[in-house]
Structures are given as C-alpha cells and as structure tokens.
Design a protein around this motif. Structure first.
Motif, PDB file in Angstrom:
ATOM      1  N   TRP A 296      17.105   3.534  31.965  1.00 46.24           N
ATOM      2  CA  TRP A 296      17.346   3.803  32.985  1.00 46.24           C
ATOM      3  C   TRP A 296      18.408   2.868  34.401  1.00 46.24           C
ATOM      4  O   TRP A 296      19.148   3.434  34.469  1.00 46.24           O
ATOM      5  N   ALA A 297      18.131   1.912  33.827  1.00 45.44           N
ATOM      6  CA  ALA A 297      18.378   1.129  34.741  1.00 45.44           C
ATOM      7  C   ALA A 297      20.452   0.528  34.503  1.00 45.44           C
ATOM      8  O   ALA A 297      21.202   0.780  35.503  1.00 45.44           O
ATOM      9  N   ARG A 298      20.624   1.230  33.336  1.00 45.48           N
ATOM     10  CA  ARG A 298      22.086   1.103  32.629  1.00 45.48           C
ATOM     11  C   ARG A 298      22.543   2.636  32.874  1.00 45.48           C
ATOM     12  O   ARG A 298      23.647   2.493  33.342  1.00 45.48           O
ATOM     13  N   GLU A 299      21.697   3.524  33.475  1.00 39.93           N
ATOM     14  CA  GLU A 299      22.141   4.575  33.991  1.00 39.93           C
ATOM     15  C   GLU A 299      22.784   4.312  34.867  1.00 39.93           C
ATOM     16  O   GLU A 299      23.637   5.418  35.471  1.00 39.93           O
ATOM     17  N   ARG A 300      21.947   4.126  36.022  1.00 39.51           N
ATOM     18  CA  ARG A 300      21.508   4.377  38.073  1.00 39.51           C
ATOM     19  C   ARG A 300      23.347   3.069  37.817  1.00 39.51           C
ATOM     20  O   ARG A 300      23.654   3.863  38.697  1.00 39.51           O
ATOM     21  N   ARG A 301      22.993   2.467  37.305  1.00 41.07           N
ATOM     22  CA  ARG A 301      24.611   1.201  37.487  1.00 41.07           C
ATOM     23  C   ARG A 301      25.930   2.248  37.650  1.00 41.07           C
ATOM     24  O   ARG A 301      27.160   1.435  38.021  1.00 41.07           O
ATOM     25  N   ASP A 302      25.794   2.642  36.035  1.00 40.75           N
ATOM     26  CA  ASP A 302      27.106   3.792  35.558  1.00 40.75           C
ATOM     27  C   ASP A 302      27.093   4.430  36.444  1.00 40.75           C
ATOM     28  O   ASP A 302      28.671   4.219  36.782  1.00 40.75           O
ATOM     29  N   ASN A 303      26.350   4.702  36.845  1.00 42.35           N
ATOM     30  CA  ASN A 303      26.834   6.158  37.444  1.00 42.35           C
ATOM     31  C   ASN A 303      27.584   5.864  39.424  1.00 42.35           C
ATOM     32  O   ASN A 303      28.238   6.523  40.118  1.00 42.35           O
ATOM     33  N   PHE A 304      27.150   4.528  40.045  1.00 37.67           N
ATOM     34  CA  PHE A 304      27.662   3.682  40.819  1.00 37.67           C
ATOM     35  C   PHE A 304      28.731   3.439  40.862  1.00 37.67           C
ATOM     36  O   PHE A 304      29.562   3.175  41.561  1.00 37.67           O
ATOM     37  N   LEU A 305      29.056   2.627  39.403  1.00 39.65           N
ATOM     38  CA  LEU A 305      30.240   2.549  38.936  1.00 39.65           C
ATOM     39  C   LEU A 305      30.806   4.118  39.046  1.00 39.65           C
ATOM     40  O   LEU A 305      32.412   3.661  39.353  1.00 39.65           O
ATOM     41  N   ARG A 306      31.336   4.779  38.627  1.00 43.53           N
ATOM     42  CA  ARG A 306      31.839   6.151  38.286  1.00 43.53           C
ATOM     43  C   ARG A 306      32.027   6.117  39.964  1.00 43.53           C
ATOM     44  O   ARG A 306      33.521   6.716  40.037  1.00 43.53           O
ATOM     45  N   ILE A 307      31.222   6.267  40.695  1.00 46.17           N
ATOM     46  CA  ILE A 307      31.369   7.071  41.835  1.00 46.17           C
ATOM     47  C   ILE A 307      32.455   6.015  42.745  1.00 46.17           C
ATOM     48  O   ILE A 307      34.023   6.571  43.284  1.00 46.17           O
ATOM     49  N   VAL A 308      32.022   4.829  42.231  1.00 45.04           N
ATOM     50  CA  VAL A 308      33.088   4.004  42.937  1.00 45.04           C
ATOM     51  C   VAL A 308      34.467   3.158  43.052  1.00 45.04           C
ATOM     52  O   VAL A 308      35.335   2.750  42.998  1.00 45.04           O
ATOM     53  N   SER A 309      34.174   4.219  41.264  1.00 48.46           N
ATOM     54  CA  SER A 309      35.777   3.673  40.599  1.00 48.46           C
ATOM     55  C   SER A 309      36.234   4.691  40.994  1.00 48.46           C
ATOM     56  O   SER A 309      37.244   4.871  40.619  1.00 48.46           O
ATOM     57  N   GLY A 310      36.038   5.647  41.885  1.00 47.47           N
ATOM     58  CA  GLY A 310      36.630   7.487  41.644  1.00 47.47           C
ATOM     59  C   GLY A 310      36.354   8.021  40.215  1.00 47.47           C
ATOM     60  O   GLY A 310      37.824   9.425  39.716  1.00 47.47           O
ATOM     61  N   GLU A 311      35.456   7.828  39.839  1.00 52.02           N
ATOM     62  CA  GLU A 311      35.210   9.141  38.461  1.00 52.02           C
ATOM     63  C   GLU A 311      34.979  10.151  38.668  1.00 52.02           C
ATOM     64  O   GLU A 311      33.746  10.507  39.620  1.00 52.02           O
ATOM     65  N   PRO A 312      35.195  11.419  38.216  1.00 52.72           N
ATOM     66  CA  PRO A 312      34.194  12.476  38.223  1.00 52.72           C
ATOM     67  C   PRO A 312      33.266  12.410  37.869  1.00 52.72           C
ATOM     68  O   PRO A 312      33.053  11.551  36.967  1.00 52.72           O
ATOM     69  N   CYS A 313      32.450  13.142  39.091  1.00 52.93           N
ATOM     70  CA  CYS A 313      30.938  12.409  39.244  1.00 52.93           C
ATOM     71  C   CYS A 313      29.926  13.797  39.757  1.00 52.93           C
ATOM     72  O   CYS A 313      30.392  14.006  40.643  1.00 52.93           O
ATOM     73  N   GLU A 314      28.943  14.655  38.647  1.00 54.23           N
ATOM     74  CA  GLU A 314      28.390  15.328  39.372  1.00 54.23           C
ATOM     75  C   GLU A 314      27.564  14.898  40.675  1.00 54.23           C
ATOM     76  O   GLU A 314      26.927  15.732  41.699  1.00 54.23           O
ATOM     77  N   GLU A 315      26.715  13.869  40.488  1.00 49.57           N
ATOM     78  CA  GLU A 315      25.379  12.973  40.508  1.00 49.57           C
ATOM     79  C   GLU A 315      25.581  11.643  41.300  1.00 49.57           C
ATOM     80  O   GLU A 315      26.212  10.776  40.569  1.00 49.57           O
ATOM     81  N   ASP A 316      25.175  11.975  42.325  1.00 51.98           N
ATOM     82  CA  ASP A 316      25.135  10.461  42.970  1.00 51.98           C
ATOM     83  C   ASP A 316      24.187   9.774  43.186  1.00 51.98           C
ATOM     84  O   ASP A 316      23.160   9.606  44.206  1.00 51.98           O
TER      85      ASP A 316
END
Ligand code: NDP
Length: 611
Positions: A296-316
């Motif tokens: 779970w933590a890896r997924e959350r961390r990846d999600n955060f990094l995707r968003i702040v790196s400007g990668e497309p991401c459906e969920e925040d």
C-alpha cells in the motif's frame, strides 16, 4: 492546465513589476559569500549536542564488503537494500551519535515533515509501521530511521560520532581504504556515499557576530539545556527572556510559533517572507490511507511522485497542497511543459501562479490583525522561488503581544550585532538569546566539500578529475576511474520534494549494482563513452530556467539571485521517469558497467580518469 479566476493582463504586468522591485531590493553583490560556515572560531556551532562524550575505541583496520558513508535515510536505505540483496558485511559510518541524518540533527521545537508521513517515511511496507498523523513530527521520523536500522541489523557494524576523512582506491587489492577522524583505516570492496545535501549549517556573516555576549545557537543544534522543553514545546528556560530568531524559511516557520509560546518577548528578524499555505494536519487511520494490503505504501508513494512529476494520473491519493500545486512546483519538467506550446504553457503557468500567490497574500491579511505586520509578511515573488511552507499557527503567532516582526529587507538583513543585541535600520534590539534559523550551504556537502578527498585509480582525486569539465557520471551513481564507488544523491540523477522516495530508489539501484558485481566477480565502473552518453541526455533535455529565475528573489534555489538555478544537471523528465529508466537499465544493461577483475583486482581498463 486550467486557469482559475485568471488575472487581467494589466494585473499580471503590475505583479511582474512588483516582483522585479522586490528582487532588486534584496539581491546582494556578495551573493553566497555573505554567509560563514561553522568552521574555525564558529566551529562550536556545529558541535553535536545530543551525543554526549565520544566513547574511546581502538582504530579499525579490518575489511568489510561495503562501507556506507552517512547514516541518514540515504545510508540506512542503502544498508537495508544491500541486506535484502544478500550482501554480507555492511558498515555505515556516521558523523552523528546515531542514525537519522537530517532528523538526527534537526530537533528544534515544532519540527515536522510537511510531506505526508505515509509517503515520506520509507519502508512502511517492510516494517509494518503506519503513521497516525498526516504530517509526522521529527522525533517520529527519527525513530523510524532507527526502526529500519534495527530491522536490518545495521547497528552491527556501524560507527557513530565518526567522520570519514578520505577514501583511497587500492589497485592491487581492489579495495577502498576508508580513513576516519578516529584513526580508522579499514578496507571495503565497495563504497556507497550518502552524504546528504543540506548538511553544512551556515550563519550570516554579520559584522560583530562574534561580539554578541548573549546565548546563540543554530536551529540544527538545538540547545535544550538552555531553552528547556522538548520538540513539542514547553521551553521554560525562555520565560522572561528577550529572544531573537533570524530567518523565516521552512525551519523558521515551524520554530517561531513554539518560541512565541514561551519567550518573554520574541523578535523575528525577517528578510524575505515565506509562502505559508494551509497545512491541515490531522489524525489518520490505517483505513484512511489504504493500509490494508501489501504494497500500500509503495503505491501511495508512487502516486504522489507521478503527480508531482507531471505524469498522467487519474487518482490523487495524498490530495494535499503539494499535489494541488504540482504544476507550480515542477513547471520546468518537460512532462508539464509538453502540455501546449511553450508560450501558451508559460502564460497559463504565470496566470495560475498569480492566483495562487494572491491566495497566500490574502491568507496573511485574513489572519494577521496588524495591517503593517501583515504587509511585511506578504511574499512578493512566484510560488516556489523559495521552498513553499505550510502552517496553521505561523501567521497567528504575529497576533501575540510578545512577538515583534522586524523587517530587514531594506538593509539586506541584520546590519550588525553588538555585545547586547542586534541592529536593524539604526535601532538596537537588546537580546538575551539569538537563534539562527539561517539554513545550510548548498553544493558544499560530502564529496564537494573538499573535506572528504576521494582518490581513485592512479591516485587521481575526484574533484581534480571534475575540475575542468564538471562532474561526470553514469546516471549520477558511478564514474570512470573510480571503481566500486557508488554515489547517492541528486547530482546528475533526479530529485523530488519527497526526497526519501528518491533515496530509496537510489538505494535499490546501488544495491543492485553491488549484487551484480558480486555475482559476476567484477568491478563496477562505467566507460567514458557511457558517461558521455549520459551527459548528452542531461544536456539535451536541460530546461531553460532563466525565464523563471529572472524574477525570483534571492535564495539558495537560485544561487542567491544570480539567476542560475542551483544544483547540477538533473534528468530532464523528472524523478518518476528517471526511476523507470533505472529499472529498465538494470534489467537490460547492467552488464555495461561490469568489468572483469584481473588477478590483482584491476580491470585492465584505460587507467586515467581525467579528461
Ligand atoms: P533557508 O535557507 O530556507 O532559510 C534561511 C532563512 O534565513 C531565510 O529566511 C533567509 O532570508 C534568512 N537569513 C539569512 N541571512 C539573513 C540575514 N543576514 N538577516 C536576516 N535573515 C537572514 O533555511 P531553512 O533551515 O529554513 O530551510 C532549509 C531547507 O530545509 C528547506 O528549504 C527544506 O528543504 C528543508 N526543511 C524541510 C522541512 C520539512 O518540513 N520538510 C522543514 C524545515 C526545513 P532570505 O530568504 O532573505 O535569504
């Protein structure tokens, strides 16, 4: 990128003018030379207040598999990932009296991490730990560092209160000699450096600083013996005292409300106000953060990094001020800038930035009751010219009767110090205690400090090899002529606001390099051609920072106003893409950096690292 409540072209032009004026008011000709380090007569500022007496021990002359320089999160994660990779003897050498790095040294009242704990604390999946607050206090983070070190048995061989003083490659044995300030000279087959970035505290070179007879210290060496209390507050030693604090950066913003609670009178010496956005800390349950399955933590961390790196991401998943302001933080990344042509992007960016900054200035006005104080607390520059900060108690502190804001912008900071206090604009402010929240030198830590000479093949020093053409590396980790030396950090790789995530990816990579070399009985060393190819990747995509930094007030992000961004080249597509690149490279190309040892431990590669 959407533009909420866009400003008129005239309003934007006015803002631009105002920003330029504020910048001109602050730029100093002496730039970074205005600061002094904690050396020579100021050396006592850097002494370790937490470790007690250094226990005597015999110097070590033994041999380990890997020496790790630095016991902050970088070093701890390197150690943990090496253990997972099955590498034998790992010795971490740390200047402080325990693990923790930044979180060992910084224990000032009010200390928290303003990146969400569930993405900032590494190895939550591996340790089973779930933070209970969205933003964790420093002590919880420090204890988590210790938790990881204990879980992976990193205390076994660790050396504390010990500074590495040189690293020397020995060709015949194929090992590094690690020398320390405790007389050690042990050998290691590999060295991983994790020496951090903001590690060398700095003081303003204020005339008369040495004349002050009151008590002084820097926030990264908090003197609880003098102030009393703990990081949670209760600074009873400050009752009835006149206390000054210099600096209103990320540290100042956290420490000032705590000082205000307990000081007789607090004088805040501000030069440039920070942007202080809403923090909204709150208790969280495992359910709130989705901690109900492995990873779970890896997924959350990846999600955060995707968003702040400007990668497309459906969920925040984190949904805080970092993720909602991502485009303002990372506007230079191609992943953001590819959206629309450059001119359109910059116009949309500027409009969104103006809205955000107006929001922050309106927040000051809403909270601070004295209009003159409120005016001085308003930041007039673009978001992320300085490191954004977050607090729900900072502006409120200035409504207290025992707090005075002293603006020092017109005099480029505090003018001078006397035996009894601080002078600004010709007025002396008598003080019992002055606390420096003045931050850290940039670009002088670890291998760049000159205090840790690294001698590679043929005795060539790393900094000499880089003197003419700058740093050279493959992916920022390894350099030709310096076999089995792996560096962790942002140089020629990629960074992010969630730096522990970056360090963990780097630790995985470093451990994989060591494991691959062990499996192949080889040395890790890139060719010059591999370095050239990597430098070309960095140069080709290097964003043009000038348009942004030209209007920024001075600070460590832009070399005190020089207009150039701070820091070395970084991978242009940001940390998320960089980690993907490393993963692919490990699967497909790790063999490129493995060179067979000859019988003496050397590779027979072209020996000279200089070029
Ligand atoms: P900073 O370098 O950000 O701030 C130093 C402060 O000292 C600035 O306000 C500066 O003013 C002021 N200053 C320097 N010289 C003078 C002078 N002569 N007179 C008056 N004021 C002066 O250091 P910090 O310790 O605040 O933060 C460093 C970094 O540490 C942050 O950027 C962040 O990366 C990290 N950090 C992270 C936290 C987190 O929650 N994750 C918390 C705290 C720190 P000016 O701006 O005008 O130069």
């Amino acid at each position: 990128m959407t533009t909420p409540r866009a400003l008129s072209p005239e309003a934007l032009a006015d803002l631009r003018r105002r920003y330029r004026l504020e910048r001109e008011r602050r730029v100093r000709p002496d730039g970074a030379r205005q600061y002094v380090g904690a050396d020579a007569e100021f050396g006592y500022y850097a002494a370790d207040p937490y470790a007690g007496e250094r226990a005597r021990r015999e110097p070590l002359r033994d041999r380990v598999d890997v020496a790790v320089v630095g016991g902050g999160f970088g070093g701890i994660l390197a150690g943990a990932r090496l253990r997972e990779a099955g590498v034998g003897r790992v010795r971490i050498v740390e200047r402080g009296g325990d693990f923790g790095g930044t979180w060992y040294w910084n224990r000032y009242p009010g200390i928290h991490c303003d990146v969400e704990a569930h993405v900032y604390l590494p190895m939550l999946d591996e340790t089973g730990y779930v933070p209970e607050w969205k933003y964790a206090p420093g002590e919880e983070i420090r204890r988590h560092a210790v938790r990881i070190a204990e879980k992976f048995a990193l205390y076994d061989d660790a050396l504390f209160s010990t500074a590495v003083t040189s690293l020397t490659w020995d060709e015949p044995s194929g090992t590094w000699t690690v020398a320390t300030d405790r007389g050690d000279a042990f050998r290691a087959t590999y060295v991983i450096t994790a020496t951090g970035t903001l590690t060398e505290l700095k003081l303003p070179g204020i005339p008369g600083i040495e004349d002050f007879q009151g008590h002084t210290f820097h926030t990264s060496r908090w003197d609880y013996a003098y102030t009393g209390g703990t990081p949670d507050g209760g600074l009873t030693g400050l009752a009835g005292k006149r206390v000054g604090v210099v600096g209103t950066g990320a540290t100042g913003v956290q420490v000032i409300p705590k000082l205000a609670e307990d000081a007789g009178h607090l004088y805040v010496f501000q030069r440039t106000p920070s942007t202080v956005d809403v923090r909204d800390n709150c208790r969280t349950t495992a359910r709130d953060v989705g901690a109900d399955h492995d990873g779970w933590a890896r997924e959350r961390r990846d999600n955060f990094l995707r968003i702040v790196s400007g990668e497309p991401c459906e969920e925040d998943l984190v949904a805080d001020r970092w993720t909602s302001s991502a485009v303002l933080l990372e506007k230079l990344l191609p992943s953001f800038r590819r959206r629309g042509d450059r001119a359109a992007f910059e116009a949309a960016y500027e409009a969104a930035d103006a809205v955000k900054m107006n929001e922050i200035r309106a927040r000051v006005e809403r909270i601070v009751t004295d209009p003159d104080t409120a005016e001085k607390l308003k930041p007039w520059y673009r978001y992320a010219c300085k490191r954004p900060t977050f607090s729900d108690v900072y502006y409120e502190a200035f409504n207290r009767d025992n707090v005075t804001l002293v603006d020092t912008a017109d005099t480029h900071g505090i003018e001078r110090m006397t035996a009894h206090g601080v002078v600004v604009g010709g007025t002396e402010y008598p003080l019992d205690c002055l606390i420096f929240a003045t931050g850290f030198s940039v670009g002088v830590s670890g291998l760049h400090s000159g205090r840790l000479p690294v001698r590679g093949r043929d005795g060539v020093q790393l900094l000499d090899a880089w003197r003419r053409h700058g740093p050279r590396s493959l992916h920022g980790f390894t350099s030709h002529g310096f076999p089995n030396l792996v560096r962790l950090g942002a140089e020629q790789s990629a960074a992010s606001v969630n730096f522990t995530h970056v360090l963990d990816e780097h630790a995985v990579h470093a451990a994989a390099l060591v494991a691959a070399a062990e499996a192949a009985d080889a040395l890790v060393e890139p060719s010059r051609e591999a370095e050239d190819a990597w430098l070309a990747v960095l140069a080709e995509g290097a964003p043009d920072h000038a348009w942004f930094h030209a209007e920024c007030t001075p600070g460590y992000y832009n070399r005190e106003g020089s207009g150039r961004p701070n820091g070395p080249h970084a991978y242009p597509d940001g940390a998320y893409a960089f980690h993907e690149l490393l993963r692919r490279w490990r699967e497909e190309s790790v063999g490129e950096v493995l060179r067979p040892r000859n019988r003496q431990g050397t590779t027979g590669a072209d020996a000279s690292p200089d070029r």
